[in-house]
Design a protein around this motif. Structure first.
Motif, short mmCIF file in Angstrom:
data_model
loop_
_atom_site.label_atom_id
_atom_site.label_comp_id
_atom_site.label_asym_id
_atom_site.label_seq_id
_atom_site.Cartn_x
_atom_site.Cartn_y
_atom_site.Cartn_z
N GLY A 16 0.81 -1.21 0.00
CA GLY A 16 0.00 0.00 0.00
C GLY A 16 0.85 1.26 0.00
O GLY A 16 0.53 2.23 -0.70
N LEU A 17 1.92 1.26 0.79
CA LEU A 17 2.83 2.40 0.82
C LEU A 17 3.49 2.61 -0.54
O LEU A 17 3.63 3.75 -1.01
CB LEU A 17 3.88 2.20 1.91
N LYS A 18 3.86 1.51 -1.18
CA LYS A 18 4.47 1.60 -2.50
C LYS A 18 3.50 2.19 -3.51
O LYS A 18 3.84 3.09 -4.28
CB LYS A 18 4.92 0.20 -2.96
N PHE A 19 2.26 1.68 -3.50
CA PHE A 19 1.25 2.18 -4.44
C PHE A 19 0.95 3.66 -4.19
O PHE A 19 0.84 4.45 -5.13
CB PHE A 19 -0.04 1.38 -4.30
N LEU A 20 0.83 4.03 -2.92
CA LEU A 20 0.42 5.39 -2.58
C LEU A 20 1.45 6.42 -3.03
O LEU A 20 1.10 7.55 -3.39
CB LEU A 20 0.19 5.50 -1.07
N THR A 21 2.72 6.05 -3.01
CA THR A 21 3.79 7.00 -3.31
C THR A 21 4.29 6.93 -4.75
O THR A 21 5.12 7.76 -5.14
CB THR A 21 4.98 6.76 -2.35
N MET A 22 3.80 5.97 -5.51
CA MET A 22 4.27 5.88 -6.89
C MET A 22 3.48 6.85 -7.78
O MET A 22 2.34 7.20 -7.48
CB MET A 22 4.16 4.44 -7.41
N LYS A 23 4.10 7.27 -8.87
CA LYS A 23 3.45 8.23 -9.77
C LYS A 23 2.38 7.57 -10.63
O LYS A 23 1.30 8.12 -10.83
CB LYS A 23 4.50 8.91 -10.65
N PRO A 42 -2.49 6.98 -5.94
CA PRO A 42 -3.68 6.88 -5.09
C PRO A 42 -4.74 5.93 -5.63
O PRO A 42 -5.42 5.25 -4.85
CB PRO A 42 -4.19 8.33 -5.08
N GLU A 43 -4.89 5.87 -6.95
CA GLU A 43 -5.86 4.92 -7.52
C GLU A 43 -5.43 3.49 -7.26
O GLU A 43 -6.26 2.63 -6.91
CB GLU A 43 -6.00 5.17 -9.02
N MET A 44 -4.13 3.22 -7.41
CA MET A 44 -3.61 1.87 -7.13
C MET A 44 -3.84 1.51 -5.67
O MET A 44 -4.26 0.39 -5.34
CB MET A 44 -2.12 1.82 -7.45
N PHE A 45 -3.59 2.47 -4.78
CA PHE A 45 -3.77 2.22 -3.35
C PHE A 45 -5.24 2.00 -3.04
O PHE A 45 -5.59 1.15 -2.21
CB PHE A 45 -3.24 3.41 -2.54
N ILE A 83 -1.78 13.82 -1.35
CA ILE A 83 -1.04 13.41 -2.55
C ILE A 83 -1.92 13.51 -3.80
O ILE A 83 -1.46 13.93 -4.87
CB ILE A 83 -0.52 11.96 -2.38
N CYS A 84 -3.17 13.12 -3.67
CA CYS A 84 -4.07 13.09 -4.82
C CYS A 84 -4.23 14.49 -5.41
O CYS A 84 -4.42 15.48 -4.69
CB CYS A 84 -5.43 12.53 -4.41
N LYS A 85 -4.17 14.58 -6.72
CA LYS A 85 -4.26 15.87 -7.40
C LYS A 85 -5.70 16.40 -7.46
O LYS A 85 -5.90 17.57 -7.70
CB LYS A 85 -3.71 15.72 -8.83
N ARG A 86 -6.67 15.51 -7.25
CA ARG A 86 -8.06 15.91 -7.31
C ARG A 86 -8.59 16.18 -5.90
O ARG A 86 -8.16 15.54 -4.94
CB ARG A 86 -8.91 14.84 -8.00
N SER A 87 -9.53 17.10 -5.78
CA SER A 87 -10.09 17.46 -4.47
C SER A 87 -11.23 16.51 -4.11
O SER A 87 -11.96 16.05 -4.99
CB SER A 87 -10.61 18.90 -4.49
N PRO A 88 -11.40 16.21 -2.82
CA PRO A 88 -12.53 15.36 -2.42
C PRO A 88 -13.86 16.04 -2.67
O PRO A 88 -13.96 17.27 -2.63
CB PRO A 88 -12.28 15.14 -0.92
#
Length: 299
Positions: A16-23, A42-45, A83-88
């Protein structure tokens, strides 16, 4: 055997940490297995987190592994929102849920057990965080379907673990207990029913829809049986609107018949199940006092 849960926890957390921080990363397109689709971190996570939601990973001992897993997921969701470029996206449901959290915080001021109250807040904070994170992360139906298919696969494995003799001994504490798993199966049932209508894999999804209904009945969990009935009625109403009323009526009748026709369900539903019949229901002779509520009415 519980030691394996610590290993599973480390694998899922590090992944999960890997997915969250990858581009960006690549996964198989759920709508076309011959195609690949590119997703950001973030989508991968999100896909990983939603897919593994049925994993409890409990382990008795000095460390409360389930609480640690919950805390890690909450931290990851908060980091993911930055991290996510889109707003909630805020909705009335999320606003009401936030008000509920505020009410819990206020309750700490007069709670006789503030430590336990704080744990309750952390427990109910996770759905809010995962909703906000999902609203910012899931940008198209492919991401949602990928996560849903992953969750359904995990649910299928859990059914095999629960129902194949002696297999459950190999996975102690890996999945949530029966009641919680049955609630999850309701979602998987409706998810499979939706795929039955909107994809070409009709037979497979219809069989899976029925399969996810069975544990609720075999385990005689009244909440899950009623939840499945309500979910089916709601699904058909959204799909067919007013035209669904005859179907909803049939589903409701089947539910009532199941309560009286299946001995195990009838025994759990009524105090004196041997002397209760559907004819008495039609005559209005069954009252709240005849229902075995397991002290729910008193509470």
């Amino acid at each position: 055997m519980y030691l394996l849960n610590y290993i599973y926890f480390l694998i899922i957390t590090l992944l999960g940490l890997k997915f969250l921080t990858m581009k960006r990363g690549v996964m198989v397109n759920p709508l076309n297995r011959e195609q690949k689709m590119v997703m950001d971190g973030p989508e991968m996570f999100w896909v990983l987190t939603f897919s593994t939601g049925l994993l409890a990973l409990s382990a008795p001992g000095a460390l409360d592994l389930m609480a640690i897993r919950l805390m890690v997921l909450e931290v990851f969701c908060i980091v993911g929102l930055f991290i996510c470029k889109r707003s909630p996206q805020w909705s009335p449901a999320i606003v009401f849920y936030l008000l509920y959290i505020v009410w819990l915080v206020i309750g700490l001021s007069y709670s006789p057990a503030p430590g336990y109250g704080f744990r309750v807040i952390l427990k109910y904070l996770y759905p809010l965080l995962i909703m906000l994170f999902a609203s910012a992360t899931v940008r198209d139906k492919e991401v949602f379907l990928k996560a849903g298919l992953g969750a359904r696969l995990v649910a299928l494995v859990s059914i095999g673990v629960f129902f194949i003799p002696y297999v459950v001994r190999l996975f102690p504490g890996v999945f949530w207990y029966g009641t919680a798993s049955a609630i999850n199966y309701i979602s998987m049932c409706i998810f499979s029913l939706a795929l039955f209508y909107y994809t070409d894999e009709k037979r497979k999804n219809l069989l899976l829809c029925v399969l996810f209904m069975l544990p609720c009945i075999l385990w005689v969990f009244r909440t899950s049986i009623m939840g499945t009935t309500l979910a089916l009625m709601t699904f058909f109403f959204f799909k067919y609107k007013l035209k669904s009323l005859p179907v909803i009526f049939v589903v409701l009748v089947l539910f009532v018949v199941a309560v009286f026709a299946i001995p195990s369900v009838r025994e759990k539903m009524f105090r004196d199940s041997e002397n209760v019949s559907i004819e008495q229901l039609q005559r209005g002779e069954i009252s709240k006092d005849d229902i075995n509520s397991n002290a729910r009415f008193a509470m």
